[in-house]
Design a protein around this motif. Structure first.
Motif, PDB file in Angstrom:
ATOM      1  N   ALA A  82       0.834  -1.207   0.000  1.00 29.21           N
ATOM      2  CA  ALA A  82       0.000   0.000   0.000  1.00 29.21           C
ATOM      3  C   ALA A  82       0.867   1.255   0.000  1.00 29.21           C
ATOM      4  CB  ALA A  82      -0.929  -0.004   1.203  1.00 29.21           C
ATOM      5  N   ALA A  83       1.948   1.234   0.787  1.00 31.44           N
ATOM      6  CA  ALA A  83       2.832   2.394   0.853  1.00 31.44           C
ATOM      7  C   ALA A  83       3.476   2.666  -0.498  1.00 31.44           C
ATOM      8  CB  ALA A  83       3.909   2.162   1.914  1.00 31.44           C
ATOM      9  N   GLY A 150       1.872   2.058  17.081  1.00 28.20           N
ATOM     10  CA  GLY A 150       1.560   2.602  15.766  1.00 28.20           C
ATOM     11  C   GLY A 150       0.133   3.111  15.641  1.00 28.20           C
ATOM     12  N   ILE A 151      -0.015   4.344  15.211  1.00 28.43           N
ATOM     13  CA  ILE A 151      -1.331   4.896  14.891  1.00 28.43           C
ATOM     14  C   ILE A 151      -1.201   5.711  13.613  1.00 28.43           C
ATOM     15  CG2 ILE A 151      -2.128   5.009  17.279  1.00 28.43           C
ATOM     16  CD1 ILE A 151      -1.548   8.016  17.216  1.00 28.43           C
ATOM     17  N   ALA A 237      -8.253  -1.581  13.044  1.00 30.59           N
ATOM     18  CA  ALA A 237      -6.954  -2.207  13.314  1.00 30.59           C
ATOM     19  C   ALA A 237      -6.303  -2.600  11.992  1.00 30.59           C
ATOM     20  CB  ALA A 237      -7.126  -3.432  14.204  1.00 30.59           C
ATOM     21  N   SER A 238      -5.016  -2.265  11.846  1.00 30.63           N
ATOM     22  CA  SER A 238      -4.298  -2.554  10.615  1.00 30.63           C
ATOM     23  C   SER A 238      -2.994  -3.265  10.929  1.00 30.63           C
ATOM     24  CB  SER A 238      -4.010  -1.258   9.844  1.00 30.63           C
ATOM     25  OG  SER A 238      -3.386  -1.531   8.615  1.00 30.63           O
ATOM     26  N   GLY A 239      -2.659  -4.249  10.115  1.00 26.69           N
ATOM     27  CA  GLY A 239      -1.415  -4.987  10.291  1.00 26.69           C
ATOM     28  C   GLY A 239      -1.101  -5.786   9.048  1.00 26.69           C
ATOM     29  N   ALA A 266      -2.149   0.928   7.619  1.00 25.13           N
ATOM     30  CA  ALA A 266      -0.991   1.341   8.414  1.00 25.13           C
ATOM     31  C   ALA A 266       0.197   1.731   7.552  1.00 25.13           C
ATOM     32  CB  ALA A 266      -0.601   0.219   9.383  1.00 25.13           C
ATOM     33  N   GLY A 267       0.179   1.349   6.271  1.00 25.45           N
ATOM     34  CA  GLY A 267       1.255   1.746   5.372  1.00 25.45           C
ATOM     35  C   GLY A 267       1.061   3.116   4.753  1.00 25.45           C
ATOM     36  N   LEU A 268      -0.025   3.797   5.121  1.00 26.42           N
ATOM     37  CA  LEU A 268      -0.363   5.071   4.488  1.00 26.42           C
ATOM     38  C   LEU A 268      -0.122   6.260   5.409  1.00 26.42           C
ATOM     39  CD1 LEU A 268      -3.678   3.974   2.723  1.00 26.42           C
ATOM     40  CD2 LEU A 268      -1.348   3.978   1.806  1.00 26.42           C
TER      41      LEU A 268
END
Length: 707
Positions: A82-83, A150-151, A237-239, A266-268
């Motif tokens: 995604a990043a 991580g947030i 929740a992202s992982g 979480a990759g953004l």
């Protein structure tokens, strides 16, 4: 026909909203939500994404938002994928104002929040907290539970405002109407069975469906009178892993108040966006693909309705996201190793959140010359490029280099006045996030705050050898690289023969100890070994022999804190000097010349002009006899047997005292005084001996031939 806003050809800059999907079915349903599709536009060669272009009309305003939709590569999911997609999108579409991450997720039902299959979860909690929690990012502390860290920053304010409008009852009916499209219903029909089993009841191994699951283990839930999807607002929740464990999912829910699990958001962290998810399963072992398409359709329908209520004027007034101005002198070295904790510390301090009301964050990289301060700063800006609208690099070595750096900012940003004060004033009035890097802040008793813009916007990095500069902000002492990272850097610099890290770890550890974990010395040693002058195992003996020589003939050098750097450099210089290869001898001569040039001003153009001039001399030697006489005089000023490090004055060198004098013929002097034809020419090299570390061991003038 005259050109109007409606008839003007669309360009990459015409698109202001970026919509990212992870799965093909998500992207197909996103495309069906467009009110109109646009023709494709040629992309830059570096962008490997595939885009769909289109528009979504705005309610009652007679206009539309131009949307670009991207999907992750097939079979690639997770935060890293995604990043990468977001990074390319931001570089290609420089006028993007915000993004949407839209797709499916695994929901968590609870008595408090009745999340069902097909419902939509929007990452915008009612308590104004973070919309995304990275549940697998944090730290383990002995005797304590895993601490999550991580947030994702809250969604842009314009989207949060639109969310509050979309919550209105009448909007719900409009949202549902987008699901009535015939193409949408054909691609994503609503399944009938919505079954939730007890958290402790696992799906039978090998069973393709839940037909054989025990009916009595179903979870009792109140019946819904209306089967249409509901919208829930809360944390997501992202992982990087697919969650198929209802007990684990419920534990995370209770700790963080999350409503669903997904794998990309979480990759953004460098892509300001709102995350919208349709619920396709319950994050348990009973998950299957039956609800994928329908859940993707409900998420896409909500995203469309949200964009329909965002005013055109609200978007036009927003600053563009991503990086627009990139004034960084060069890319990081491919040998960059370690410093992970420093880079994370810098990110936590320097990247400002939307509600960040702190005083301007300043980070000070402090350490010896050659420890990799500037390399770490470059690596940081590369990794966090899209967190800053503008990244500006100023060499603060002298007042003149600082003036030149600020003038380059003025030129790149079309600022009419190029003085330091005018550029500072321009930055002080910029609302967009910017980062100013002040490199080589090494002059004692200088007030470097004179280079800081007023106000408290923006962020600043300083690199310095002076401990007193740490008072400017949060700092990190970067003298040593650390044993593990040092061994890794050394073996990488040694080349392909030393890829077996386990086999060579003991020999590498011996060399690391000798050079005291200093990055520039490790690169010198690795380059020497890679050229085949000795093996890794033989290098300590070469080092001790050269060290004894320096102690005997140049004790002041060896007594300085840069003794290991002098030693590794002299080993390489001796090898070039003793070589029978004429190009090795020429390289050593070139290094002697470079010792008298400021490292920031050595342009490829200089050497092109020098070559052209020498060709003229060779063709017409009788016309310029005095040139050869002056060349002979210059050669006596720096004898061939003078070692390069002898041209470096002890400890502080030319940067803080007298400069070494060298004669230069009048005609050749013009080669260096003439303004380069290109101020951005870069000579890339993979040879670490020539260009891998950005700092000379003891002077700000980089007399040591490492640029």
């Amino acid at each position: 026909m005259p050109l109007t806003l409606e008839t003007m050809p669309l360009t990459l800059e015409s698109y202001q909203v970026g919509w990212i999907c992870a799965l093909s079915v998500e992207a197909e349903l996103a495309e069906l939500m467009l009110d109109k599709t646009h023709d494709l536009i040629p992309l830059p060669a570096r962008d490997e994404n595939i885009y769909t272009f289109g528009q979504i009309d705005v309610n009652g305003q007679g206009g539309s938002h131009n949307i670009v939709i991207a999907r992750l590569p097939s079979a690639e999911t997770g935060t890293a994928a995604a990043a990468t997609v977001a990074k390319d999108m931001l570089r290609t579409f420089t006028n993007l104002k915000f993004g949407l991450m839209v797709g499916i997720a695994g929901g968590i039902w609870s008595p408090e929040v009745d999340v069902r299959l097909g419902d939509v979860v929007v990452g915008a909690p009612d308590d104004n907290g973070p919309g995304v929690v990275q549940y697998d990012h944090g730290k383990y502390i002995q005797g304590k539970e895993f601490v999550h860290r991580g947030i994702l920053d809250k969604a842009p304010k314009v989207l949060r405002t639109a969310v509050s409008v979309a919550k209105q009852v009448r909007r719900r009916k409009t949202f549902l109407s987008h699901l009535d499209d015939e193409d949408v219903k054909e691609l994503a029909p609503r399944p009938t069975d919505d079954i939730l089993f007890e958290a402790a009841y696992a799906h039978p191994d090998g069973a393709r469906s839940c037909a054989g699951c025990e009916v009595q283990r179903k979870k009792d839930r109140p019946e819904r009178r209306d089967p249409v999807p509901l919208v829930h607002y809360g944390a997501i929740a992202s992982g990087n892993g697919v969650v198929k464990d209802a007990l684990f999912a419920d534990d995370v829910r209770r700790k963080h108040g999350i409503l669903c699990f997904e794998m990309e958001a979480a990759g953004l962290d460098n892509f300001p966006c709102l995350v919208i998810r349709g619920i396709s399963d319950y994050a348990d072992t009973h998950k299957n693909d039956d609800w994928h398409a329908y859940a993707a359709s409900t998420a896409a329908a909500y995203a469309k309705e949200l964009l329909r209520v965002v005013p055109l004027t609200a978007i036009s007034q927003l600053p563009s996201i991503g990086n627009k101005h990139w004034l960084v002198p060069r890319p990081s070295t491919p040998l960059f190793t370690g410093r992970e904790s420093v880079l994370q510390k810098m990110k936590d301090h320097l990247v400002r959140r939307s509600d960040d009301n702190r005083e301007r964050p300043i980070f000070v990289c402090c350490g010896m010359g050659g420890s990799g301060k500037s390399e770490t700063a470059i690596k940081f800006v590369e990794k966090n490029r899209n967190s800053f609208w503008g990244i500006f690099w100023v060499n603060a070595d002298t007042q003149d280099t600082a003036k030149q750096g600020f003038a380059e900012i003025a030129s790149a940003c079309s600022i009419s006045n190029t003085s330091i004060e005018d550029v500072k004033s321009w930055l002080a009035n910029k609302d967009s996030p910017w980062l100013l890097v002040l490199d080589n802040c090494d002059t004692m008793n200088k007030d470097y705050s004179s280079y800081f813009p007023s106000e408290q916007n923006g962020s600043i990095i300083m690199t310095t050898r002076l401990p007193e500069c740490k008072s400017y902000g949060l700092s990190d002492d970067m003298h040593k690289l650390g044993p593990e990272a040092s061994s890794s850097l050394l073996l990488r610099a040694c080349g392909d023969k030393y890829q077996d890290r386990e086999r060579h770890k003991d020999a590498a550890a011996n060399v690391v100890k000798l050079v005291d974990e200093l990055a520039i010395a490790l690169v010198h040693a690795g380059a020497y070994i890679r050229r085949g002058f000795c093996t890794l195992q033989e290098f300590p003996q070469r080092f001790h022999t050269q060290k004894e020589h320096i102690i005997l003939f140049r004790p002041n050098q060896m007594a300085s804190r840069y003794g290991s750097v002098y030693t590794t450099f002299e080993i390489s210089a001796e090898a070039l000097s003793a070589s029978g290869d004429k190009y090795d001898r020429l390289a050593l001569t070139l290094l002697r010349i470079l010792a008298f040039l400021d490292h920031e001003g050595v342009e490829e153009d200089i050497f092109k002009r020098a070559l052209e001039y020498c060709q003229v001399l060779n063709q017409n030697p009788e016309t310029c006899p005095h040139v050869f006489e002056e060349l002979a005089e210059a050669d006596t000023d720096v004898p061939c047997d003078v070692q390069p490090s002898q041209l470096v004055l002890e400890e502080h060198g030319p940067a803080h005292g007298a400069r070494v004098k060298i004669s230069v013929p009048r005609e050749m002097d013009s080669l260096f005084q003439k303004k380069p034809r290109s101020s951005t020419a870069v000579v890339p090299t993979e040879n670490p001996f020539v260009a891998t570390v950005d700092e000379e061991p003891a002077t700000g003038q980089k007399s040591c031939p490492v640029s």
